[in-house]
Design an enzyme around this catalytic site. Sequence first.
Site, PDB file in Angstrom:
ATOM      1  N   ASN A   1       0.810  -1.234   0.000  1.00  0.00           N
ATOM      2  CA  ASN A   1       0.000   0.000   0.000  1.00  0.00           C
ATOM      3  C   ASN A   1       0.841   1.281   0.000  1.00  0.00           C
ATOM      4  OD1 ASN A   1       0.770  -0.400   2.650  1.00  0.00           O
ATOM      5  ND2 ASN A   1      -1.131   0.364   3.515  1.00  0.00           N
TER       6      ASN A   1
ATOM      7  N   ALA B   1       6.477  -6.396  -1.151  1.00  0.00           N
ATOM      8  CA  ALA B   1       5.229  -7.111  -1.429  1.00  0.00           C
ATOM      9  C   ALA B   1       5.221  -7.615  -2.864  1.00  0.00           C
ATOM     10  CB  ALA B   1       4.043  -6.179  -1.199  1.00  0.00           C
TER      11      ALA B   1
ATOM     12  N   SER C   1      -0.418  -7.039   7.986  1.00  0.00           N
ATOM     13  CA  SER C   1      -1.581  -7.345   8.825  1.00  0.00           C
ATOM     14  C   SER C   1      -1.160  -7.908  10.183  1.00  0.00           C
ATOM     15  CB  SER C   1      -2.466  -8.367   8.115  1.00  0.00           C
ATOM     16  OG  SER C   1      -1.806  -9.613   8.075  1.00  0.00           O
TER      17      SER C   1
ATOM     18  N   GLU D   1       4.575  -3.073  12.521  1.00  0.00           N
ATOM     19  CA  GLU D   1       3.556  -2.046  12.278  1.00  0.00           C
ATOM     20  C   GLU D   1       2.400  -2.778  11.620  1.00  0.00           C
ATOM     21  OE1 GLU D   1       1.310   0.179  10.381  1.00  0.00           O
ATOM     22  OE2 GLU D   1       3.001   1.017   9.253  1.00  0.00           O
ATOM     23  N   LEU D   2       1.360  -3.056  12.411  1.00  0.00           N
ATOM     24  CA  LEU D   2       0.319  -3.998  11.977  1.00  0.00           C
ATOM     25  C   LEU D   2      -1.013  -3.295  11.699  1.00  0.00           C
ATOM     26  CD1 LEU D   2       1.318  -6.801  14.531  1.00  0.00           C
ATOM     27  CD2 LEU D   2       2.156  -6.451  12.192  1.00  0.00           C
TER      28      LEU D   2
ATOM     29  N   CYS E   1      -3.098   1.714   6.776  1.00  0.00           N
ATOM     30  CA  CYS E   1      -3.287   1.223   8.156  1.00  0.00           C
ATOM     31  C   CYS E   1      -3.808   2.316   9.064  1.00  0.00           C
ATOM     32  CB  CYS E   1      -1.965   0.733   8.730  1.00  0.00           C
ATOM     33  SG  CYS E   1      -1.282  -0.604   7.795  1.00  0.00           S
TER      34      CYS E   1
ATOM     35  N   GLU F   1       8.724   3.698  14.036  1.00  0.00           N
ATOM     36  CA  GLU F   1       9.511   4.010  12.832  1.00  0.00           C
ATOM     37  C   GLU F   1       9.452   5.507  12.605  1.00  0.00           C
ATOM     38  OE1 GLU F   1       7.336   1.309  10.063  1.00  0.00           O
ATOM     39  OE2 GLU F   1       9.292   0.369   9.913  1.00  0.00           O
TER      40      GLU F   1
END
Length: 485
Positions: A158, A183, A238, A259-260, A293, A465
Amino acid sequence: MEMTSTVVVPQDRALIDGKFVGSDSGATFPVTDPATGRVLAEVPQMGEAETRRAIEAAQAAQPAWAERTARDRSKILDRWAALLTEKSEELAVLLSAENGKPLSDSRAEVAYAIGFVDFFAAEARRVYGETIPAHRTDTRILVLKQPVGVVGAITPWNFPAAMVTRKSAPAIAAGCAVVLKPAEQTPLCALAIAELAVEAGVPAGVLNIVTGDDAAAPTIGGELCANPVVRQLTFTGSTEVGRILAAQCAPTVKRMTLELGGNAAFVVFEDADLDAAVEGAITAKFRHGGQSCVGANRFFVHDAVYEDFAHRFAERAAALRVAPYTDPDSNLGPLIDTQGFEKVRAHVADALAHGARLLAGGHALEGTFHEATVLADVTIDMLISHEETFGPVAGLFRFGTEAEVIDAVNNTEYGLASYFYTRDNSRAWRVGEAIEAGMIGVNTGFISVESVPFGGVKQSGMGREGSHHGIEEFLEMKYLALGGI
Ligand code: SIN
């Protein structure tokens, strides 16, 4: 929705030990434009053996890189930032082509990506240790900060440029070497960014990019987690995958930055400036079509301003132009794939079936495009209230009191970001302190910049981050006791 421009693919091979290479078997996988399905490039389908080689290359390169002066590392990062800036328009086009976001969003993301390289070029020079008053007169205590060593990084589709630099720039600045898996949907930006790192003087083995599709991801990720040489794993994606990676990293007791997922709330109090709240809501919801997110997922609007806010917000959402990036006026691109698209459709259908009122949009368009959608009278029995939609759909709940809305906002396993609008300064403090999230926008719908500590609490992850805190993720503390003085 016709495509007019062609995309120049600058790099379609992976990077191991300073060389751009194919996979051992010669196998590749296609990268497609989500707006048209057109194949943009074939990229190496790698696995365990290539990942292990990349880790070995990183292990070999890291000590010499760590020994360079901070000034040297900083200057190389500065050159990298300058090259990225020179190529920023090409990178933005490439980003839109493989990810689908409008060019305006891609330009903003490329600037965001460069921001991390620029910021950590400066931070490389500010890795300070400390002295601590000793417990004996003949002893001195020093604290050193040293690079963790080899870092594994897994980045999402993303934000295919910004997440690559948000992870690799601080690691490289700290003196680490990185093996990064982008990704499957968006490896081209990562490869282009890495090519410019090599051109800037990042030595062979310090940045490695290993590519693979969804079938290869568990093998590449598995090796990054299991290999004891990798001392830190940094992942954006995720919560579900984050849990798997955490379990896989446990046997080698790796440090992790995670970082979910998020389920961000956007609260409009009765004393809010409604014009500002509507603009903030458009940004917080529709930046990159809701595929973020930190995108607002649950809107809570006070009874007294509910209808007014809902109608103004719906009017703005309905005016957003849904089109491919080749249309210069596009505000919303396609969903990344059919899975994402079907989730959006299911959330809208479920909300309508349970009594939600459609105020804007609601329709699926061709391919994986979907109208910007606003739903009123949303209730907690609807899917949209407890799952991250990750698409251009806003569901509006009502609330009556501050205590009630704080409970509702915190009623989730996630804690990444939230937003609220109020003109009451005391309330801003109270609510800001009470919401369980790592990042809170107060009277703003935009919170993402390189200088802030980005990250979540609860099951949205761990570590931060960006900002001066971001480099600490890649540094170990070591204390020296000097006796006999
Ligand atoms: C993300 O969605 O993973 C990152 C969003 C951001 O940095 O704003």
